[in-house]
Design a protein around this motif. Structure first.
Motif, short mmCIF file in Angstrom:
data_model
loop_
_atom_site.label_atom_id
_atom_site.label_comp_id
_atom_site.label_asym_id
_atom_site.label_seq_id
_atom_site.Cartn_x
_atom_site.Cartn_y
_atom_site.Cartn_z
N THR A 232 -7.17 10.94 -3.88
CA THR A 232 -8.21 10.86 -2.06
C THR A 232 -8.02 12.66 -2.06
OG1 THR A 232 -5.81 10.65 -1.08
CG2 THR A 232 -7.35 9.08 -0.59
N LYS B 233 -3.38 0.28 -3.60
CA LYS B 233 -2.98 -0.94 -3.53
C LYS B 233 -3.00 -2.15 -4.71
CE LYS B 233 -6.22 -2.17 -0.38
NZ LYS B 233 -7.43 -3.02 0.14
N LYS C 134 -3.34 14.19 -3.40
CA LYS C 134 -3.42 12.74 -3.16
C LYS C 134 -4.05 11.45 -3.30
CE LYS C 134 -2.68 11.14 1.19
NZ LYS C 134 -2.68 11.27 2.94
N SER D 67 -4.16 6.79 -2.96
CA SER D 67 -3.67 6.06 -2.30
C SER D 67 -4.72 5.00 -3.28
CB SER D 67 -4.95 5.33 -1.10
OG SER D 67 -4.89 6.48 -0.01
N HIS E 38 -7.15 2.14 -6.86
CA HIS E 38 -6.11 3.36 -6.68
C HIS E 38 -7.42 4.29 -6.60
CE1 HIS E 38 -7.22 3.53 -11.29
NE2 HIS E 38 -7.53 4.75 -11.05
N THR F 239 0.63 -1.25 0.35
CA THR F 239 -0.01 -0.07 -0.41
C THR F 239 1.04 0.78 -0.01
OG1 THR F 239 -0.15 0.25 2.77
CG2 THR F 239 -2.04 -1.30 1.14
N ASP G 88 0.12 5.93 0.33
CA ASP G 88 -0.26 6.78 -0.90
C ASP G 88 0.36 8.23 -0.95
OD1 ASP G 88 -2.64 6.62 1.19
OD2 ASP G 88 -1.80 6.92 3.01
#
Length: 147
Positions: free
Chosen positions: A102, A110, A106, A108, A99, A12, A14
């Motif tokens: 956020t 995984k 930004k 995030s 994805h 993961t 960010d």
């Protein structure tokens, strides 16, 4: 004889965009592939580690096409007794990338990575010799009549 072990792990991340990239309006594509990888032999098994290279192409708020690449590290441990195995090799494959944006700057990520460890537990070259102690070959013993 080769024996195969498989294990899935997650990586993961960010990520905050650097200042020279524009704000995210719409993600056009996100791809990932395994970059560098390695395996470390431990007393209780093997630890596999590497990174996933994530490539994102997006439109910024001004309509410009932008892209960035970012690495994401992962590791996975196989808890098996490695003392019986002569050699081992590992391969990794990204099975899924998700994805999410956020905020305007930004994202995030995984990634799911499938690690495949292949071990060879046949006898190594040092133990394959001609002699009475060889376990993998039959031994013929001849006695001489001339003593």
């Amino acid at each position: 004889m080769i024996r195969r072990f498989e294990k899935e792990c997650e990586a993961t991340l960010d990520y905050i965009l650097p200042d020279y990239l524009g704000d995210i309006k719409r993600v056009l594509s996100a791809r990932s592939k395994v970059g560098s990888e390695g395996m470390f032999m431990l007393d209780g098994g093997a630890e596999c580690a590497g990174n996933v290279n994530i490539e994102v192409i997006y439109l910024d708020v001004d309509g410009n096409l932008c892209e960035f690449n970012v690495p994401c590290d992962f590791s996975s441990t196989f808890n098996i007794d490695m003392s019986a195995y002569r050699t081992g090799a590992v391969r990794h494959k990204v099975t899924q990338l998700t994805h999410r944006v956020t905020s305007a700057r930004k994202m995030s990520f995984k990634s799911k990575i499938l690690s495949t460890l292949e071990c060879d537990f046949s006898l190594d070259a040092a133990s394959q010799f001609d002699g009475a102690e060889c376990e993998s070959e039959s031994v013929s013993v001849y006695s001489s009549d001339f003593l």
